[in-house]
Design a protein around this motif. Structure first.
Motif, PDB file in Angstrom:
ATOM      1  N   ASP A 199       0.900  -1.655  -0.250  1.00 60.04           N
ATOM      2  CA  ASP A 199       0.566   0.081   0.002  1.00 60.04           C
ATOM      3  C   ASP A 199       1.026   1.262   0.375  1.00 60.04           C
ATOM      4  OD1 ASP A 199      -2.755   0.919   0.666  1.00 60.04           O
ATOM      5  OD2 ASP A 199      -1.284   2.080   2.252  1.00 60.04           O
ATOM      6  N   PRO A 200       0.882   2.378  -0.520  1.00 65.35           N
ATOM      7  CA  PRO A 200       1.524   3.350  -1.271  1.00 65.35           C
ATOM      8  C   PRO A 200       1.838   4.146   0.308  1.00 65.35           C
ATOM      9  CG  PRO A 200       0.073   3.448  -2.513  1.00 65.35           C
ATOM     10  CD  PRO A 200      -0.706   2.391  -1.927  1.00 65.35           C
ATOM     11  N   PHE A 201       0.689   4.417   0.996  1.00 65.01           N
ATOM     12  CA  PHE A 201       0.721   5.277   2.302  1.00 65.01           C
ATOM     13  C   PHE A 201       1.202   4.213   3.301  1.00 65.01           C
ATOM     14  CE2 PHE A 201      -2.493   6.777  -0.308  1.00 65.01           C
ATOM     15  CZ  PHE A 201      -2.709   7.988  -0.580  1.00 65.01           C
ATOM     16  N   ALA A 202       0.899   2.910   3.419  1.00 65.46           N
ATOM     17  CA  ALA A 202       2.396   2.031   4.521  1.00 65.46           C
ATOM     18  C   ALA A 202       3.080   2.275   4.364  1.00 65.46           C
ATOM     19  CB  ALA A 202       1.129   0.742   4.601  1.00 65.46           C
TER      20      ALA A 202
ATOM     21  N   LEU B 213       0.023   0.849  -9.123  1.00 70.68           N
ATOM     22  CA  LEU B 213       1.717   0.663  -9.356  1.00 70.68           C
ATOM     23  C   LEU B 213       2.223   2.084  -9.627  1.00 70.68           C
ATOM     24  CD1 LEU B 213       4.161  -1.287  -9.764  1.00 70.68           C
ATOM     25  CD2 LEU B 213       3.278  -1.872 -11.676  1.00 70.68           C
ATOM     26  N   HIS B 214       1.627   3.265  -9.809  1.00 66.28           N
ATOM     27  CA  HIS B 214       2.292   3.969 -10.487  1.00 66.28           C
ATOM     28  C   HIS B 214       2.132   4.802  -9.092  1.00 66.28           C
ATOM     29  CE1 HIS B 214       2.146   8.616 -11.632  1.00 66.28           C
ATOM     30  NE2 HIS B 214       3.246   8.023 -12.759  1.00 66.28           N
ATOM     31  N   GLU B 215       1.456   4.565  -8.544  1.00 70.12           N
ATOM     32  CA  GLU B 215       0.907   5.109  -6.923  1.00 70.12           C
ATOM     33  C   GLU B 215       2.419   5.400  -6.109  1.00 70.12           C
ATOM     34  OE1 GLU B 215      -2.451   6.049  -4.735  1.00 70.12           O
ATOM     35  OE2 GLU B 215      -3.303   5.738  -6.462  1.00 70.12           O
ATOM     36  N   VAL B 216       2.926   3.487  -6.352  1.00 66.94           N
ATOM     37  CA  VAL B 216       3.798   3.273  -5.166  1.00 66.94           C
ATOM     38  C   VAL B 216       5.238   3.284  -6.069  1.00 66.94           C
ATOM     39  CG1 VAL B 216       4.668   0.828  -4.629  1.00 66.94           C
ATOM     40  CG2 VAL B 216       2.369   1.410  -4.922  1.00 66.94           C
ATOM     41  N   CYS B 217       5.436   3.280  -7.153  1.00 72.26           N
ATOM     42  CA  CYS B 217       6.756   3.662  -7.685  1.00 72.26           C
ATOM     43  C   CYS B 217       6.561   4.987  -7.866  1.00 72.26           C
ATOM     44  CB  CYS B 217       6.253   3.210  -9.627  1.00 72.26           C
ATOM     45  SG  CYS B 217       6.711   1.841  -9.757  1.00 72.26           S
ATOM     46  N   GLU B 218       6.118   5.979  -7.581  1.00 70.34           N
ATOM     47  CA  GLU B 218       6.766   7.648  -7.098  1.00 70.34           C
ATOM     48  C   GLU B 218       6.637   7.467  -6.249  1.00 70.34           C
ATOM     49  OE1 GLU B 218       2.535   9.563  -8.023  1.00 70.34           O
ATOM     50  OE2 GLU B 218       3.603  10.593 -10.296  1.00 70.34           O
ATOM     51  N   ALA B 219       6.166   6.808  -4.609  1.00 69.95           N
ATOM     52  CA  ALA B 219       6.276   7.239  -3.479  1.00 69.95           C
ATOM     53  C   ALA B 219       8.010   6.925  -3.416  1.00 69.95           C
ATOM     54  CB  ALA B 219       5.031   6.490  -2.948  1.00 69.95           C
TER      55      ALA B 219
ATOM     56  N   LEU C  45       5.189   4.227   2.736  1.00 71.78           N
ATOM     57  CA  LEU C  45       6.014   5.826   2.864  1.00 71.78           C
ATOM     58  C   LEU C  45       6.116   5.984   4.880  1.00 71.78           C
ATOM     59  CD1 LEU C  45       4.167   8.433   0.706  1.00 71.78           C
ATOM     60  CD2 LEU C  45       5.986   7.527   0.726  1.00 71.78           C
ATOM     61  N   GLU C  46       5.349   4.895   5.536  1.00 72.29           N
ATOM     62  CA  GLU C  46       5.021   4.992   6.940  1.00 72.29           C
ATOM     63  C   GLU C  46       6.393   4.323   6.965  1.00 72.29           C
ATOM     64  OE1 GLU C  46       4.534   5.510  11.008  1.00 72.29           O
ATOM     65  OE2 GLU C  46       4.298   6.580   9.263  1.00 72.29           O
ATOM     66  N   ALA C  47       6.322   3.116   6.308  1.00 76.96           N
ATOM     67  CA  ALA C  47       7.504   1.968   7.059  1.00 76.96           C
ATOM     68  C   ALA C  47       8.427   2.882   6.882  1.00 76.96           C
ATOM     69  CB  ALA C  47       7.184   0.753   6.055  1.00 76.96           C
ATOM     70  N   VAL C  48       9.588   3.982   6.169  1.00 76.13           N
ATOM     71  CA  VAL C  48      10.250   4.416   5.424  1.00 76.13           C
ATOM     72  C   VAL C  48      10.017   5.834   6.557  1.00 76.13           C
ATOM     73  CG1 VAL C  48      10.825   6.288   3.547  1.00 76.13           C
ATOM     74  CG2 VAL C  48      10.560   4.299   2.758  1.00 76.13           C
ATOM     75  N   ARG C  49      10.026   6.190   7.329  1.00 75.43           N
ATOM     76  CA  ARG C  49       9.426   7.346   8.192  1.00 75.43           C
ATOM     77  C   ARG C  49       9.739   6.218   9.523  1.00 75.43           C
ATOM     78  NH1 ARG C  49       8.291   8.288  12.603  1.00 75.43           N
ATOM     79  NH2 ARG C  49       5.426   7.171  11.880  1.00 75.43           N
TER      80      ARG C  49
END
Length: 430
Positions: free
Chosen positions: A101-104, A140-146, A106-110
């Protein structure tokens, strides 16, 4: 050996070019299996700088961490941990498996950065072996952008992309296509095992498996893996490091395996026909299995490719707990006892061990087909028509193939699956 390796790299370039990714032999690395290649890619990525940054990666507290979707094939995490990398798993969205999930994400990266790590690599799959699904292109595009925004190197596992049940309905797009168009090609490495191609070349169809018809050649060895690196400065450096590591490990292909790999990557007509027939057969079986599983009340994403589907029985937790089943390992053990070795608990794919999830395989159904049943999909090319004109083999086979869900033995196996699930959950078919 050098000559055969060059032949595989050239054939791999043609394979990717036919999928919209122009690729020269110098952009390709070859190894005895996709897991070995992933190990080399992760090691090589950690010897330079963190993706998209000027900071050193792979040293001290800044050892690059690896992010994976869960569920995910086990060897991804295993290779990262062999290198001492921290591994963070990120849940997949409701639409499909294979990508986080793209938002998850970003949280994992943080959180990784908060732990003093350098998030470095995201491994994802556009054709997920665990759930049998493919992510929608927009997701997939959202995930790649993130991932690019956070400076991650994307490693795209595309091993099973050619076993889509309906290629016209399920659109599989590589992150390499998306990021190249966006001018960020150096952020993605494509990884692919030749499992599906070797299955088509060396797996005996039903009648051959049971002693009738012509025999298929023996597998020369396990299916190798190929990797594609971007044609950029960073991509060339990464590719060189990977090939150096593979050479140091003497991770070369034996001559017969290299020859078979080059032939498979050339995609001759017979291989394409058998690969398509295999996809239709397992597609029909997977969809029938999905109907039985969801008919018993379990949650399950509709499968689109491969030979597996991923069932969630967590809604039945109180009923299963009354039977002593409180985690994925217990669910796996009970289903193996009742159905055979065709169920694998979600704890083996990075999911929370307490969640009641399990992967099922279409082999549960193929094992039930008796020796006398010979699907048309397993037969050879069609004979010319009455006028002597050649017949389109693939269309002919589609016209005469039986519904896989109606093959002898399969309806009974499907009924048994549903009966077992209903009995376990004390429920009733929906």
């Amino acid at each position: 050996m050098r000559r055969t390796g060059q032949g595989v790299r050239e054939a791999a370039g043609g394979y990717w070019a036919r999928r919209g990714l122009p690729t020269g032999p110098a952009q390709v690395a070859v190894a005895p299996g996709a897991p070995v290649l992933l190990l080399a890619v992760l090691a090589a990525a950690g010897t330079g700088t963190a993706a998209g940054t000027g900071t050193p990666a792979g040293t001290g507290a800044a050892l690059g961490s690896v992010l994976l979707p869960h569920p995910c094939v086990p060897w991804c995490a295993e290779q990262a941990r062999l290198l001492g990398r921290a591994v963070h798993t990120v849940p997949v969205p409701a639409e499909s498996g294979g990508t986080p999930d793209p938002f998850a994400l970003l949280e994992a990266v943080r959180r990784s950065r908060g732990a003093g790590e350098t998030p470095q690599v995201l491994v994802l799959s556009v054709a997920d072996e665990v759930t049998g699904t493919a992510p929608p292109p927009e997701l997939l595009h959202e995930v790649c952008e993130a991932a690019v925004a956070e400076g991650l190197l994307v490693v795209s596992d595309e091993t099973w992309r050619d076993i889509s049940y309906d290629p016209h309905d399920t659109v599989i797009v590589s992150p390499a296509e998306m990021l190249t168009e966006a001018g960020r090609a150096d952020h993605v490495v494509v990884l692919a095992g030749l499992d599906a191609a070797f299955d088509a070349m060396f797996e005996a169809p039903f009648e051959e498996r049971r002693g009738a018809g012509r025999s298929v050649p023996r597998r020369p060895g396990p299916p190798p893996g190929i990797a594609r690196f971007p044609d950029t400065g960073r991509g060339k450096l990464l590719g060189e490091r990977v090939r150096e590591m593979l050479a140091a490990l003497r991770a070369e292909l034996p001559g017969p395996v290299a020859a078979a790999a080059a032939e498979a990557l050339g995609e001759p007509a017979e291989l394409r026909a058998r690969r398509s027939a295999t996809a239709r057969l397992h597609g029909g079986l997977a969809r029938a299995l999905h109907r039985s599983v969801t008919g018993a009340g379990a949650l399950c994403r509709p499968p689109h490719l491969g030979r597996h589907l991923y069932a969630d029985l967590d809604p039945f937790r109180p009923r299963l707990a009354a039977r002593g089943i409180t985690d994925a390992a217990g669910l796996e053990a009970e289903l193996v006892r009742r159905l055979g070795p065709y169920a694998v608990g979600g704890h083996r794919f990075g999911d929370d061990p307490k969640e009641l999830r399990v992967r099922l395989t279409t082999e549960l159904l193929t094992a039930a087909v008796p020796a006398t049943a010979v699907p048309a999909a397993a037969r050879g090319a069609a004979e010319p028509d009455a006028a002597g004109h050649p017949v389109d083999t693939e269309r002919h086979q589609q016209a005469v193939e039986p519904d896989p869900g109606e093959l002898p033995g399969v309806p009974e196996a499907l009924s048994r699956v549903q009966s077992v699930l209903v009995d376990l959950t004390d429920g009733s078919p929906q």
